[in-house]
Design a protein around this motif. Structure first.
Motif, PDB file in Angstrom:
ATOM      1  N   TYR A 252       0.711  -1.237  -0.021  1.00 19.53           N
ATOM      2  CA  TYR A 252       0.245  -0.013   0.039  1.00 19.53           C
ATOM      3  C   TYR A 252       0.659   1.344   0.071  1.00 19.53           C
ATOM      4  CZ  TYR A 252      -3.210   3.576   1.916  1.00 19.53           C
ATOM      5  OH  TYR A 252      -3.734   4.831   2.298  1.00 19.53           O
ATOM      6  N   VAL A 253       0.434   2.079  -1.011  1.00 19.50           N
ATOM      7  CA  VAL A 253       1.233   3.430  -1.031  1.00 19.50           C
ATOM      8  C   VAL A 253       0.429   4.635  -0.308  1.00 19.50           C
ATOM      9  CG1 VAL A 253       2.196   5.045  -2.378  1.00 19.50           C
ATOM     10  CG2 VAL A 253       2.777   2.816  -2.731  1.00 19.50           C
ATOM     11  N   GLY A 254      -0.865   4.778  -0.967  1.00 23.21           N
ATOM     12  CA  GLY A 254      -1.730   5.795  -0.415  1.00 23.21           C
ATOM     13  C   GLY A 254      -2.719   6.288  -1.530  1.00 23.21           C
ATOM     14  N   TYR A 255      -3.502   7.079  -1.052  1.00 18.31           N
ATOM     15  CA  TYR A 255      -4.396   7.636  -2.301  1.00 18.31           C
ATOM     16  C   TYR A 255      -4.154   8.971  -2.983  1.00 18.31           C
ATOM     17  CZ  TYR A 255      -8.071   4.321  -0.411  1.00 18.31           C
ATOM     18  OH  TYR A 255      -8.657   3.222  -0.374  1.00 18.31           O
ATOM     19  N   GLU A 256      -4.347   8.891  -4.482  1.00 14.65           N
ATOM     20  CA  GLU A 256      -4.019   9.825  -5.218  1.00 14.65           C
ATOM     21  C   GLU A 256      -4.978  11.207  -4.892  1.00 14.65           C
ATOM     22  OE1 GLU A 256      -1.813  11.865  -6.521  1.00 14.65           O
ATOM     23  OE2 GLU A 256      -1.125   9.905  -7.747  1.00 14.65           O
ATOM     24  N   THR A 257      -4.417  12.269  -4.816  1.00 11.38           N
ATOM     25  CA  THR A 257      -5.432  13.707  -4.946  1.00 11.38           C
ATOM     26  C   THR A 257      -4.648  14.663  -5.878  1.00 11.38           C
ATOM     27  OG1 THR A 257      -3.986  14.841  -3.157  1.00 11.38           O
ATOM     28  CG2 THR A 257      -5.945  13.295  -2.517  1.00 11.38           C
ATOM     29  N   PHE A 258      -3.626  14.205  -6.741  1.00  8.29           N
ATOM     30  CA  PHE A 258      -2.952  15.312  -7.672  1.00  8.29           C
ATOM     31  C   PHE A 258      -2.758  16.379  -6.701  1.00  8.29           C
ATOM     32  CE2 PHE A 258      -5.432  12.736 -10.905  1.00  8.29           C
ATOM     33  CZ  PHE A 258      -4.302  11.874 -11.378  1.00  8.29           C
ATOM     34  N   ASP A 259      -1.938  16.411  -5.705  1.00  9.66           N
ATOM     35  CA  ASP A 259      -1.616  17.392  -5.035  1.00  9.66           C
ATOM     36  C   ASP A 259      -2.871  18.407  -4.253  1.00  9.66           C
ATOM     37  OD1 ASP A 259       1.194  16.952  -5.088  1.00  9.66           O
ATOM     38  OD2 ASP A 259       1.175  18.216  -7.034  1.00  9.66           O
ATOM     39  N   GLY A 260      -3.675  17.448  -3.906  1.00  7.79           N
ATOM     40  CA  GLY A 260      -4.746  17.971  -3.205  1.00  7.79           C
ATOM     41  C   GLY A 260      -5.991  18.839  -4.049  1.00  7.79           C
ATOM     42  N   VAL A 261      -5.630  18.435  -5.385  1.00  8.18           N
ATOM     43  CA  VAL A 261      -6.652  19.190  -6.145  1.00  8.18           C
ATOM     44  C   VAL A 261      -8.153  18.202  -6.141  1.00  8.18           C
ATOM     45  CG1 VAL A 261      -7.141  19.543  -8.660  1.00  8.18           C
ATOM     46  CG2 VAL A 261      -5.190  20.010  -7.758  1.00  8.18           C
ATOM     47  N   LEU A 262      -7.957  17.002  -6.217  1.00  7.76           N
ATOM     48  CA  LEU A 262      -9.127  16.399  -6.306  1.00  7.76           C
ATOM     49  C   LEU A 262     -10.409  16.459  -5.343  1.00  7.76           C
ATOM     50  CD1 LEU A 262      -7.817  12.670  -7.850  1.00  7.76           C
ATOM     51  CD2 LEU A 262      -8.669  14.821  -9.183  1.00  7.76           C
ATOM     52  N   ASP A 263     -11.443  16.821  -5.439  1.00 11.29           N
ATOM     53  CA  ASP A 263     -12.450  16.751  -4.253  1.00 11.29           C
ATOM     54  C   ASP A 263     -13.501  15.924  -4.516  1.00 11.29           C
ATOM     55  OD1 ASP A 263     -13.616  18.531  -6.153  1.00 11.29           O
ATOM     56  OD2 ASP A 263     -13.777  20.244  -5.069  1.00 11.29           O
ATOM     57  N   TYR A 264     -13.644  15.115  -5.798  1.00  5.21           N
ATOM     58  CA  TYR A 264     -14.666  14.254  -6.125  1.00  5.21           C
ATOM     59  C   TYR A 264     -13.886  13.041  -6.204  1.00  5.21           C
ATOM     60  CZ  TYR A 264     -18.572  17.229  -7.404  1.00  5.21           C
ATOM     61  OH  TYR A 264     -19.812  17.722  -7.202  1.00  5.21           O
ATOM     62  N   PRO A 265     -14.536  11.855  -6.322  1.00  2.00           N
ATOM     63  CA  PRO A 265     -13.861  10.686  -6.368  1.00  2.00           C
ATOM     64  C   PRO A 265     -13.653  10.542  -8.038  1.00  2.00           C
ATOM     65  CG  PRO A 265     -16.567  10.242  -6.618  1.00  2.00           C
ATOM     66  CD  PRO A 265     -15.989  11.777  -5.769  1.00  2.00           C
ATOM     67  N   VAL A 266     -12.923   9.409  -8.141  1.00  2.00           N
ATOM     68  CA  VAL A 266     -12.586   9.120  -9.813  1.00  2.00           C
ATOM     69  C   VAL A 266     -13.116   7.894 -10.124  1.00  2.00           C
ATOM     70  CG1 VAL A 266     -10.701   8.529 -11.288  1.00  2.00           C
ATOM     71  CG2 VAL A 266     -10.466  10.569  -9.747  1.00  2.00           C
ATOM     72  N   SER A 267     -13.704   7.498 -11.346  1.00  2.00           N
ATOM     73  CA  SER A 267     -14.297   6.508 -11.414  1.00  2.00           C
ATOM     74  C   SER A 267     -13.473   5.461 -11.915  1.00  2.00           C
ATOM     75  CB  SER A 267     -15.073   6.539 -12.704  1.00  2.00           C
ATOM     76  OG  SER A 267     -14.305   6.556 -14.026  1.00  2.00           O
ATOM     77  N   ALA A 268     -13.896   4.278 -12.024  1.00  2.00           N
ATOM     78  CA  ALA A 268     -13.017   2.823 -12.303  1.00  2.00           C
ATOM     79  C   ALA A 268     -12.554   2.812 -13.599  1.00  2.00           C
ATOM     80  CB  ALA A 268     -13.908   1.534 -11.797  1.00  2.00           C
ATOM     81  N   HIS A 269     -12.916   4.020 -14.502  1.00  2.00           N
ATOM     82  CA  HIS A 269     -12.440   4.018 -15.970  1.00  2.00           C
ATOM     83  C   HIS A 269     -11.870   5.065 -16.446  1.00  2.00           C
ATOM     84  CE1 HIS A 269     -14.190   0.039 -16.617  1.00  2.00           C
ATOM     85  NE2 HIS A 269     -15.171   0.292 -15.875  1.00  2.00           N
ATOM     86  N   PRO A 270     -10.634   5.504 -15.645  1.00  3.36           N
ATOM     87  CA  PRO A 270     -10.043   6.952 -16.413  1.00  3.36           C
ATOM     88  C   PRO A 270      -9.417   6.311 -17.680  1.00  3.36           C
ATOM     89  CG  PRO A 270      -9.025   6.474 -14.112  1.00  3.36           C
ATOM     90  CD  PRO A 270     -10.080   5.144 -14.497  1.00  3.36           C
ATOM     91  N   VAL A 271      -9.085   7.252 -18.411  1.00  2.00           N
ATOM     92  CA  VAL A 271      -8.521   7.033 -19.836  1.00  2.00           C
ATOM     93  C   VAL A 271      -7.265   7.616 -20.050  1.00  2.00           C
ATOM     94  CG1 VAL A 271      -8.892   6.897 -22.264  1.00  2.00           C
ATOM     95  CG2 VAL A 271     -10.807   6.798 -20.893  1.00  2.00           C
ATOM     96  N   ILE A 272      -6.302   6.731 -20.397  1.00  2.00           N
ATOM     97  CA  ILE A 272      -4.801   7.448 -20.729  1.00  2.00           C
ATOM     98  C   ILE A 272      -4.895   7.886 -22.201  1.00  2.00           C
ATOM     99  CG2 ILE A 272      -2.290   6.818 -21.051  1.00  2.00           C
ATOM    100  CD1 ILE A 272      -2.681   4.866 -18.837  1.00  2.00           C
ATOM    101  N   ASP A 273      -4.593   9.106 -22.340  1.00  2.00           N
ATOM    102  CA  ASP A 273      -4.565  10.066 -23.533  1.00  2.00           C
ATOM    103  C   ASP A 273      -3.148  10.414 -23.906  1.00  2.00           C
ATOM    104  OD1 ASP A 273      -5.043  11.016 -26.019  1.00  2.00           O
ATOM    105  OD2 ASP A 273      -6.334  12.944 -25.020  1.00  2.00           O
ATOM    106  N   GLY A 274      -2.353   9.479 -24.356  1.00  2.00           N
ATOM    107  CA  GLY A 274      -0.756   9.927 -24.390  1.00  2.00           C
ATOM    108  C   GLY A 274      -0.127  10.303 -22.994  1.00  2.00           C
TER     109      GLY A 274
END
Length: 640
Positions: free
Chosen positions: A243-265
């Motif tokens: 276990y490492v931790g939960y990602e917040t992108f330096d505290g920006v995320l204030d909503y959950p993130v779905s199980a299907h993000p998409v990598i675009d480059g």
């Protein structure tokens, strides 16, 4: 206050159990690095020791109340013949570490190097089960099947989430289950669970089991659940997880993130919805964004939905070269299930499917174009989307231009998320026209019930050639001396996509191959009688043969776990993508329960993940002479 808003508000208080800000990272523990798959002499794997099921010394009032309500829910009868706790849904307890896998038919392709990773629910088998259960409630277990030099090894482990670790330590179920929210007692449980969870977690948005999907992005391995933030794990070369931790992108995320993000480059496109009334009042029901790995920053973060009146089941997103596409379907969050049983999501037949077209440079919700399809139904896992442009030219000049977006997806006219009966999905093409703000649609095929869509990974290092350029589509001359020019962003590498095929009972009995150029069902593969598969996972590998021009073409392989009901035995089958011929069949060291989503991760990508964490270890311990000595002994004396 009317009952429905009041119930939604109560659920919002408890929804923090499913929607989370960041969880504190664990401190790193020194671990011995093992070379990727070069471990033939590992000691035999023993069953993990069962932790003593000790009753907590003192339970809080809310904990005692929750247990009392559980007793009143007639749980034992509910669990006695539970579909998702029997057959190949039943959990496993044995955890393997790099166990050899036997090839019983064919041979592993020598150009296959990497790992199939598949996530899914797996309740702790040795723990006494008292709470009502829904398939989505099980603790996350990651199944890793790694390939190198024509050999395969298998590892499976509970994903070490805070939820799992705490319940292991307690020796009993503690956190809320979706299955508990049934009837009036479920309503009472819903009203106390928000505060109950806070007794064990500082940040209640880390409680949802990360059991839905797995993704490697920017050398980080994320375990995903659509009601949570991405949970980061470190995978060691032998398949063990940390276990490492939960990602917040330096505290920006204030909503959950779905199980299907998409990598675009180099970007990660993400979204999710929330039933948290506080978030809805402040922003809206959905939020989406784009994270750039090069700048390590969120480039976009906006609310695309124009209304706060309902929460739609927006499970996934899809993208084209210039747009992200989300939807507002006919299935909405509803509290009626508390009294009627079934899912929290219910189809509303007077609400039609709508598509939100979001430019990748959008900065606000007003930039989003919403189109109404006029159809009742839902999309869950889209296959692919691309842009097409038709230009009218006269005397060498463009006199008019029309751009549309073509979106392929399995479509369900009456989606039931209670999982008490099978749903019917048929592949459908939607044509979205932002200019005229219209949507046209056509069923591609209605002979197979298809779901769990997947496209082959992007071709690495090769030019994305359009199907127009590859197959040829000359300008068309019209009667009035004008010509019509057609362009498409559909790559020739993306001509074929794949979905699972559902049987009458909703289990996956094979896979379908779809031709996006010829606009048809290309072919099907069925696993055989009494053999049930999972989501097809697709590999793009370097071909071993050359085409007529002397260029190596990509090799496509399709892999899936297949359970033989008569033998009570799991296999892994690999098919050659162009011919659908089975190239090998592997007998798994133990049964692999049915699960959700998986990904193929190449050996190069895995090595990048290992090196990323090795570098972090080196920096973390650089100030400690004892660690200097440990690294010196490991790297230069022991030769690990």
């Amino acid at each position: 206050m009317r009952l429905a808003p009041r119930l939604l508000l109560i659920f919002g208080a408890a929804a923090n159990a499913f929607v989370l800000p960041a969880h504190h990272r664990n401190s790193r523990r020194p671990t011995m690095a093992l070379k990727y798959l070069d471990t033939p002499d590992l000691p035999p794997i023993q069953d993990p020791p069962s932790k003593p099921q000790q009753r907590p010394a003192r339970r809080s009032f809310l904990h005692q109340l929750d247990r009392f309500l559980t007793e009143l829910q007639d749980t034992q009868r509910h669990l006695s013949n539970h579909t998702f706790l029997s057959g190949n849904f039943r959990p496993v307890s044995k955890e393997h570490v790099s166990a050899p896998v036997e090839v019983v038919d064919g041979a592993i392709p020598p150009n296959l190097e990497g790992a199939f990773l598949r996530n899914g629910p797996n309740p702790i088998r040795d723990m006494e089960r008292k709470k009502r259960y829904h398939w989505f409630d099980g603790h996350a277990m990651l199944h890793t099947l790694a390939f190198k030099d024509g050999e395969a090894r298998y590892s499976n482990q509970f994903i070490p989430s805070p939820r799992y670790s705490i319940e292991q330590e307690l020796g009993e179920e503690f956190f809320p289950n979706l299955g508990e929210y049934y009837g009036l007692l479920g309503l009472i449980k819903l009203s106390i669970h928000g505060e109950l969870v806070k007794q064990k977690l500082d940040d209640t948005m880390t409680v949802a089991p990360p059991n839905t999907n797995i993704m490697l992005f920017n050398n980080k391995l994320y375990c995903l659940h659509e009601a949570s933030l991405p949970m980061e794990c470190r995978m060691h070369p032998d398949g063990r997880l940390e276990y490492v931790g939960y990602e917040t992108f330096d505290g920006v995320l204030d909503y959950p993130v779905s199980a299907h993000p998409v990598i675009d480059g180099g970007d990660l496109l993400f979204h999710s919805y929330s039933v948290d009334q506080k978030l809805i009042r402040e922003s809206g029901t959905m939020k989406m964004g784009r994270y750039n790995a090069a700048t390590h920053s969120v480039q976009q973060y906006l609310v695309p939905t124009p209304t706060k009146s309902h929460v739609s089941f927006a499970h996934s997103l899809v993208h084209t070269e210039n747009y992200m596409i989300v939807w507002d379907c006919s299935v909405h969050f509803s509290t009626d299930a508390l009294f009627m049983g079934g899912s929290f999501f219910k189809q509303i037949n007077d609400h039609t499917l709508k598509f939100g077209i979001v430019p990748k440079d959008a900065t606000k919700g007003e930039d989003v174009i919403w189109l109404d399809s006029g159809e009742v139904g839902a999309i869950v896992h889209p296959l692919h989307a691309w842009e097409e442009t038709v230009e009218e030219c006269k005397d060498g000049k463009v006199v008019s231009s029309k751009k549309v977006i073509r979106l392929w997806s399995p479509f369900c006219e009456a989606l039931n998320l209670a999982l008490d009966k099978a749903n019917t999905f048929h592949m459908k093409e939607f044509v979205l026209d932002p200019g005229s703000k219209t949507v046209a649609s056509e069923v591609i095929d209605d002979t197979v019930n298809c779901e769990f869509s997947i496209m082959p990974p992007k071709a690495q290092g090769s030019v994305e050639t359009s199907v127009v350029e590859a197959l040829g589509s000359p300008a068309m001359q019209t009667r009035d001396d004008t010509s019509r020019r057609y362009t498409s962003t559909l790559s020739i590498h993306d001509r074929y996509g794949y979905t699972a095929i559902s049987g009458n009972d909703g289990t996956f009995i094979g896979y379908a191959k779809w031709d996006l150029v010829s606009r048809c069902l290309d072919s099907t593969v069925y696993y055989g009688e009494n053999k049930i598969g999972g989501e097809p996972m697709v590999v793009r590998a370097e071909s071993l043969v050359y085409d007529a021009t002397g260029v190596k073409e990509d090799a496509i392989y399709v892999g899936s776990y297949v359970y033989d009901e008569e033998e009570d035995q799991s296999y892994f089958e690999i098919y050659e993508g162009s011919t659908n011929e089975r190239v090998c069949r592997l007998k798994m060291p133990s049964r692999v329960p049915y699960g959700f989503h998986g990904q193929w991760i190449s050996g190069e990508e895995l090595e990048g993940h290992f090196q990323y964490h090795d570098a972090k270890d080196s920096r973390f311990h650089a100030g400690c002479p004892v660690q200097w000595l440990r690294f010196f002994l490991r790297d230069h004396v022991l030769g690990h």
